[in-house]
Design an enzyme around this catalytic site. Structure first.
Site, PDB file in Angstrom:
ATOM      1  N   HIS A  63       0.828  -1.217   0.000  1.00  0.00           N
ATOM      2  CA  HIS A  63       0.000   0.000   0.000  1.00  0.00           C
ATOM      3  C   HIS A  63       0.862   1.267   0.000  1.00  0.00           C
ATOM      4  O   HIS A  63       1.932   1.305   0.592  1.00  0.00           O
ATOM      5  CB  HIS A  63      -0.948   0.009   1.204  1.00  0.00           C
ATOM      6  CG  HIS A  63      -2.135  -0.893   1.007  1.00  0.00           C
ATOM      7  ND1 HIS A  63      -2.883  -1.384   2.042  1.00  0.00           N
ATOM      8  CD2 HIS A  63      -2.690  -1.393  -0.131  1.00  0.00           C
ATOM      9  CE1 HIS A  63      -3.861  -2.145   1.559  1.00  0.00           C
ATOM     10  NE2 HIS A  63      -3.759  -2.174   0.254  1.00  0.00           N
ATOM     11  N   ASP A  65       0.786   4.017   1.527  1.00  0.00           N
ATOM     12  CA  ASP A  65       1.194   4.650   2.789  1.00  0.00           C
ATOM     13  C   ASP A  65       2.196   3.792   3.565  1.00  0.00           C
ATOM     14  O   ASP A  65       2.501   4.074   4.725  1.00  0.00           O
ATOM     15  CB  ASP A  65      -0.029   5.006   3.645  1.00  0.00           C
ATOM     16  CG  ASP A  65      -0.895   3.809   3.991  1.00  0.00           C
ATOM     17  OD1 ASP A  65      -0.944   2.850   3.191  1.00  0.00           O
ATOM     18  OD2 ASP A  65      -1.530   3.824   5.063  1.00  0.00           O
ATOM     19  N   HIS A 118      -4.711  -8.700   4.514  1.00  0.00           N
ATOM     20  CA  HIS A 118      -4.872  -7.256   4.265  1.00  0.00           C
ATOM     21  C   HIS A 118      -4.411  -6.967   2.834  1.00  0.00           C
ATOM     22  O   HIS A 118      -5.098  -6.296   2.067  1.00  0.00           O
ATOM     23  CB  HIS A 118      -4.055  -6.477   5.288  1.00  0.00           C
ATOM     24  CG  HIS A 118      -4.066  -5.001   5.072  1.00  0.00           C
ATOM     25  ND1 HIS A 118      -5.161  -4.220   5.351  1.00  0.00           N
ATOM     26  CD2 HIS A 118      -3.117  -4.160   4.585  1.00  0.00           C
ATOM     27  CE1 HIS A 118      -4.879  -2.960   5.048  1.00  0.00           C
ATOM     28  NE2 HIS A 118      -3.652  -2.894   4.578  1.00  0.00           N
ATOM     29  N   ASP A 139      -0.084  -3.514   8.433  1.00  0.00           N
ATOM     30  CA  ASP A 139      -1.530  -3.372   8.640  1.00  0.00           C
ATOM     31  C   ASP A 139      -2.189  -4.723   8.897  1.00  0.00           C
ATOM     32  O   ASP A 139      -3.376  -4.915   8.621  1.00  0.00           O
ATOM     33  CB  ASP A 139      -2.181  -2.711   7.418  1.00  0.00           C
ATOM     34  CG  ASP A 139      -1.833  -1.234   7.324  1.00  0.00           C
ATOM     35  OD1 ASP A 139      -1.173  -0.710   8.239  1.00  0.00           O
ATOM     36  OD2 ASP A 139      -2.219  -0.610   6.317  1.00  0.00           O
ATOM     37  N   HIS A 178       0.234   1.705  11.989  1.00  0.00           N
ATOM     38  CA  HIS A 178      -0.559   2.911  12.262  1.00  0.00           C
ATOM     39  C   HIS A 178      -0.823   3.036  13.760  1.00  0.00           C
ATOM     40  O   HIS A 178      -0.846   2.035  14.481  1.00  0.00           O
ATOM     41  CB  HIS A 178      -1.947   2.840  11.595  1.00  0.00           C
ATOM     42  CG  HIS A 178      -1.946   2.878  10.107  1.00  0.00           C
ATOM     43  ND1 HIS A 178      -2.170   4.023   9.378  1.00  0.00           N
ATOM     44  CD2 HIS A 178      -1.767   1.888   9.196  1.00  0.00           C
ATOM     45  CE1 HIS A 178      -2.135   3.747   8.083  1.00  0.00           C
ATOM     46  NE2 HIS A 178      -1.887   2.448   7.939  1.00  0.00           N
TER      47      HIS A 178
END
Ligand SMILES: [Zn+2]
Length: 241
Positions: A63, A65, A118, A139, A178
């Site tokens: 991903h 990010d 994920h 994640d 995160h």
């Protein structure tokens, strides 16, 4: 093993990049440096004064990010030509270790744990030396929560959390991708009012940053997605997004 958190997009997506260094050799890697504008100012002074010898960029999954800063990072002269170690779909990836295999950062042993769900290329990175153990979960696993099933099934997440990650030593510190603890614990208290869940709630209330403050052993007690065998006949997984 020295771990420095590098918060990115605070107040937005609240991502973390991490600098991991072996103190003896000063060899270091940076995990998920997705926003070079926030990461390079942290790394550059340490590179220039010889505090760290950066050997690679490591990604937890593809991903933007997490792996979306690779191209930009490699454009800096300080990072030019560095290997990118990550899942097969990560930007500019050069090396994808097989499941259970890995590499060294000085005296730190690094092992790739494939945790598809994920994303199909999600890898949790287990790191260990004489000073301790850590796992960088991207994640897949958060404190008190888990990632959304963008590319996988509930069964795959169950395997990732309750077989692959649950098999790590209980004292392994968890470093997620995160800062989601506060939101996760809101859901957790709706499912369980146990003491460990209440403790996590109090900690998240009092601390803006929670990364690395809890271990795999803690997650088994306060993460409702890792208590499926003991507390729930229907695992409380979110529906896939
Ligand atoms: Zn992601």
């Amino acid at each position: 093993m020295h771990i420095q958190s590098i918060p990115m997009w605070v107040g937005g997506s609240n991502n973390y990049a991490y600098l991991v260094m072996d103190e003896g050799s000063r060899e270091a890697v940076v995990v998920d440096p997705a926003n070079p504008e926030e990461v390079v100012p942290v790394l550059k002074p340490q590179l220039l004064d010889g505090t760290i010898n950066l050997t690679a960029i490591v990604n937890t999954h593809h991903h933007w990010d997490h792996a979306g800063g690779n191209e930009k990072m490699l454009a800096y002269p300080e990072f030019e030509g560095k290997p990118v170690i990550g899942g097969k779909d990560c930007e500019r990836v050069t090396t994808t270790p097989k499941n259970g295999e890995g590499f060294k950062i000085g005296d730190i042993s690094v092992k790739a744990l494939y945790t598809p769900c994920h994303t199909q290329d999600s890898i949790c990175w287990f790191m260990e030396d004489s000073t301790g153990r850590a796992v960088f979960t991207g994640d897949t696993l958060f404190h008190g929560g888990c990632g959304r099933f963008f590319e996988g099934t509930a069964e795959e997440m169950h395997t990732a959390l309750n077989k692959t990650l649950a098999a790590l030593p209980d004292d392994t510190k968890v470093y997620p991708g995160h800062e989601y603890t506060k939101a996760n614990v809101k859901f957790a208290v709706s499912v369980s009012q146990s003491e460990p869940v209440k403790k996590l709630e109090a900690f998240a209330e009092a601390n803006k940053e929670t990364q690395g403050k809890f271990t795999i052993g803690d997650e088994k007690k306060h993460n409702v997605f890792m208590m499926v065998d003991v507390c729930c006949s229907d695992p409380p997984f979110p529906s896939s997004a």
